[in-house]
Design an enzyme around this catalytic site. Structure first.
Site, mmCIF file in Angstrom:
data_model
loop_
_atom_site.group_PDB
_atom_site.id
_atom_site.type_symbol
_atom_site.label_atom_id
_atom_site.label_comp_id
_atom_site.label_asym_id
_atom_site.label_seq_id
_atom_site.Cartn_x
_atom_site.Cartn_y
_atom_site.Cartn_z
ATOM 1 N N CYS A 1 7.323 140.672 31.755
ATOM 2 C CA CYS A 1 7.123 140.047 30.444
ATOM 3 C C CYS A 1 5.965 139.063 30.535
ATOM 4 C CB CYS A 1 8.369 139.283 29.996
ATOM 5 S SG CYS A 1 9.932 140.111 30.299
ATOM 6 N N CYS B 1 2.166 139.956 30.048
ATOM 7 C CA CYS B 1 1.603 140.004 28.692
ATOM 8 C C CYS B 1 1.740 138.677 27.959
ATOM 9 C CB CYS B 1 2.278 141.083 27.861
ATOM 10 S SG CYS B 1 1.917 142.756 28.423
ATOM 11 N N HIS B 2 2.894 138.017 28.122
ATOM 12 C CA HIS B 2 3.205 136.864 27.275
ATOM 13 C C HIS B 2 2.941 135.509 27.924
ATOM 14 C CE1 HIS B 2 5.096 139.404 24.226
ATOM 15 N NE2 HIS B 2 5.769 140.019 25.190
ATOM 16 N N CYS C 1 9.388 146.357 24.048
ATOM 17 C CA CYS C 1 8.421 145.978 25.092
ATOM 18 C C CYS C 1 8.707 146.731 26.390
ATOM 19 C CB CYS C 1 8.460 144.475 25.358
ATOM 20 S SG CYS C 1 7.479 143.524 24.184
ATOM 21 N N CYS D 1 34.501 139.817 5.410
ATOM 22 C CA CYS D 1 33.959 138.636 6.088
ATOM 23 C C CYS D 1 34.153 137.409 5.194
ATOM 24 C CB CYS D 1 32.465 138.792 6.361
ATOM 25 S SG CYS D 1 31.966 140.395 7.023
ATOM 26 N N CYS E 1 37.502 135.323 5.035
ATOM 27 C CA CYS E 1 37.738 134.337 6.089
ATOM 28 C C CYS E 1 36.653 133.256 6.097
ATOM 29 C CB CYS E 1 37.806 135.025 7.453
ATOM 30 S SG CYS E 1 39.349 135.954 7.651
ATOM 31 N N HIS E 2 35.396 133.657 6.078
ATOM 32 C CA HIS E 2 34.316 132.700 6.370
ATOM 33 C C HIS E 2 33.742 131.994 5.148
ATOM 34 C CE1 HIS E 2 34.395 133.545 10.584
ATOM 35 N NE2 HIS E 2 34.256 134.848 10.380
ATOM 36 N N ARG F 1 30.389 139.813 18.537
ATOM 37 C CA ARG F 1 31.237 138.974 17.680
ATOM 38 C C ARG F 1 31.597 139.710 16.381
ATOM 39 N NH1 ARG F 1 34.891 134.808 17.616
ATOM 40 N NH2 ARG F 1 35.871 136.200 16.120
ATOM 41 N N CYS G 1 35.411 140.651 15.054
ATOM 42 C CA CYS G 1 35.981 140.324 13.747
ATOM 43 C C CYS G 1 36.485 141.587 13.054
ATOM 44 C CB CYS G 1 34.966 139.577 12.894
ATOM 45 S SG CYS G 1 34.771 137.854 13.417
#
Lengths: 293, 152
Positions: free
Chosen positions: A107, A110-111, A145, A209, A212-213, A250, A254
């Site tokens: 990486c 290039c970066h 990449c 979703c 609950c949230h 995650r 859920c």
């Protein structure tokens, strides 16, 4: 950067010690704009964990998952030496400068320096790709990449390598506001698809979703205090997982809870949901790598 | 004013094949005046088994959303729905049965899952497809336990 590779801990002992220590190194800072005191900070970087929503936003206040966690869990996140996620950050740092694949590049080739080149990158994810004609989460960018520039094998979504790299890159945006660009390409179509999923009841428990949230954040569901399901801390070290985990893990968790057939990590559905949920958290500080219960 | 709901038979066969994880929802029932007057099994339930089904996280898991003073020795009561203390004073047995079977018929748009419904969901996990959360017997058991929630 708050954490440097010059400090190494033994893998197991370090975490145990850190968990036992729980020393809060966070200082209480003042936010000039809101006049609010008690903004958490890590190594002098302030975290904005709550802000008034702009007009048209479904929530009155946008609040980070950080505020819903116990002091002990917060303390782990506010001290890089206690935060177990830094074991993965270390792996990411190593991988950053390791050449791999047919092109013989890393990486870094290039970066350059990760602290300069990757600053602010996580805050804008997922980002529209003209090439692929779709929004790309950080995981896809990294694998692009690896495949196209390094000639290396792509990493699996939930592999330690991928988690380490997304944690390392995410850390370079810590404290910066989540700011996904919905004006690029067809981003609005993906946002709409994500919004639709967010409000769709699924599974045998028939919950969305939003049930609950959005409707019940701040309330307990059995032993769990429901947050707004914000995404600004991912990948996140979850005490329950004893591991760093991706946002899509995650999401899957859920969906499992409501007995719904989860979508695959990296699927169009989860990417759309990531675009939409990132937008819901606009303005919150990136907290990667956060610690949650 | 009443409505007849029918859940089809094949679900029961599937459930038998798949083991004890989840329930069949094969029996039809009648809704009369906002309640289900008749026992789903034709028999009264067992309150002790009902208490167990309420607590079990894979079955009722009622404490996920409701507080119950009687069950205080079990930790972590949720705050999503109202406390269930005295609920048998507020509702008839028939009404409580319908709340358990399909709360959406009583509280429009509620968060509370339908415990005796096996079809009409979106993307149900394979292992629960065609099944309801509770069996007819478990609904009756929970109901007989709930019927003891009286304060007057």
């Amino acid at each position: 950067m708050a954490f440097t590779t010059t400090v190494k801990r033994s893998v197991v002992g370090g975490v145990a010690l850190a968990l036992a220590g729980l020393g809060i190194s966070a200082s209480l800072a003042q936010d000039e704009e809101s006049g609010r005191t008690n903004l958490p900070s890590i190594e002098g970087e302030k975290l904005l964990t709550r802000l008034k929503s702009p007009q048209g936003h479904p929530l009155k206040w946008v609040v980070s998952g950080f505020e819903f966690r116990t002091r002990d869990t917060q303390a782990l996140q506010l001290d890089d030496f206690s935060n177990p996620a830094f074991l993965w950050v270390e792996r990411g740092e190593e991988a950053w400068s390791t050449a791999e694949g047919e092109a013989g590049k890393s990486c870094e080739s290039c970066h350059g320096d990760v602290e300069d080149s990757m600053k602010g990158v996580r805050a804008k994810m997922p980002k529209w790709s003209t090439d692929k004609n779709r929004p790309m989460p950080l995981e896809d960018k990294i694998n692009q990449c690896r495949k196209e520039r390094m000639g290396a094998e792509p990493w699996k979504w939930e592999s330690d390598q991928m988690l380490g790299m997304t944690a390392l890159i995410g850390l370079q945006s810590r404290g910066m506001p989540v700011n996904v660009n919905l004006e690029a390409g067809d981003m609005m179509a993906w946002w709409e698809r994500g919004q639709k999923l967010y409000y769709t009841r699924m599974g045998q428990l028939d919950l969305a979703c939003a049930n609950c949230h959005e409707d019940n954040n701040g309330k307990y569901i059995r032993a769990d205090l429901l947050s707004q399901g914000q995404t600004n801390g991912f990948p996140t070290y979850r005490l329950k997982w004893q591991k760093l985990g991706s946002l899509h893990r995650r999401f899957k968790g859920c969906m499992d809870q409501v007995r719904a057939k989860a979508y695959k990590r990296g699927s169009d559905e989860f990417v759309a949901l990531e675009v939409y949920t990132a937008w819901r958290g606009s303005g919150l500080s990136v907290e990667t790598p956060a610690v949650r219960q | 004013m009443w409505k007849l709901l029918r859940c089809l038979a094949p679900a029961a066969l599937l459930a038998l094949g798949a083991g004890a994880a989840s329930a069949d929802s094969s029996k039809s029932y009648e809704i009369v005046d906002g309640g289900i007057p008749a026992s789903l099994t034709g028999k009264p339930g067992d309150p002790a088994a009902g208490e167990e089904a309420m607590l079990n996280r894979k079955l009722g898991n009622c404490l996920a959303c409701h507080a119950v003073t009687k069950l205080k020795n079990h930790p972590f009561h949720g705050e999503i729905g109202p406390a269930l203390d005295g609920v048998a004073d507020r509702y008839s047995e028939a009404q409580l049965r319908l709340i358990l079977v399909n709360a959406k018929q009583v509280f429009d748009g509620t968060m509370m899952p339908a415990f005796y419904k096996s079809e009409g969901f979106t993307r149900v996990m394979d292992s629960f497809a065609g099944k309801s959360i509770l069996t007819a017997k478990q609904v009756e058991d929970v109901l007989s336990y709930l019927s003891t929630f009286k304060e007057h």
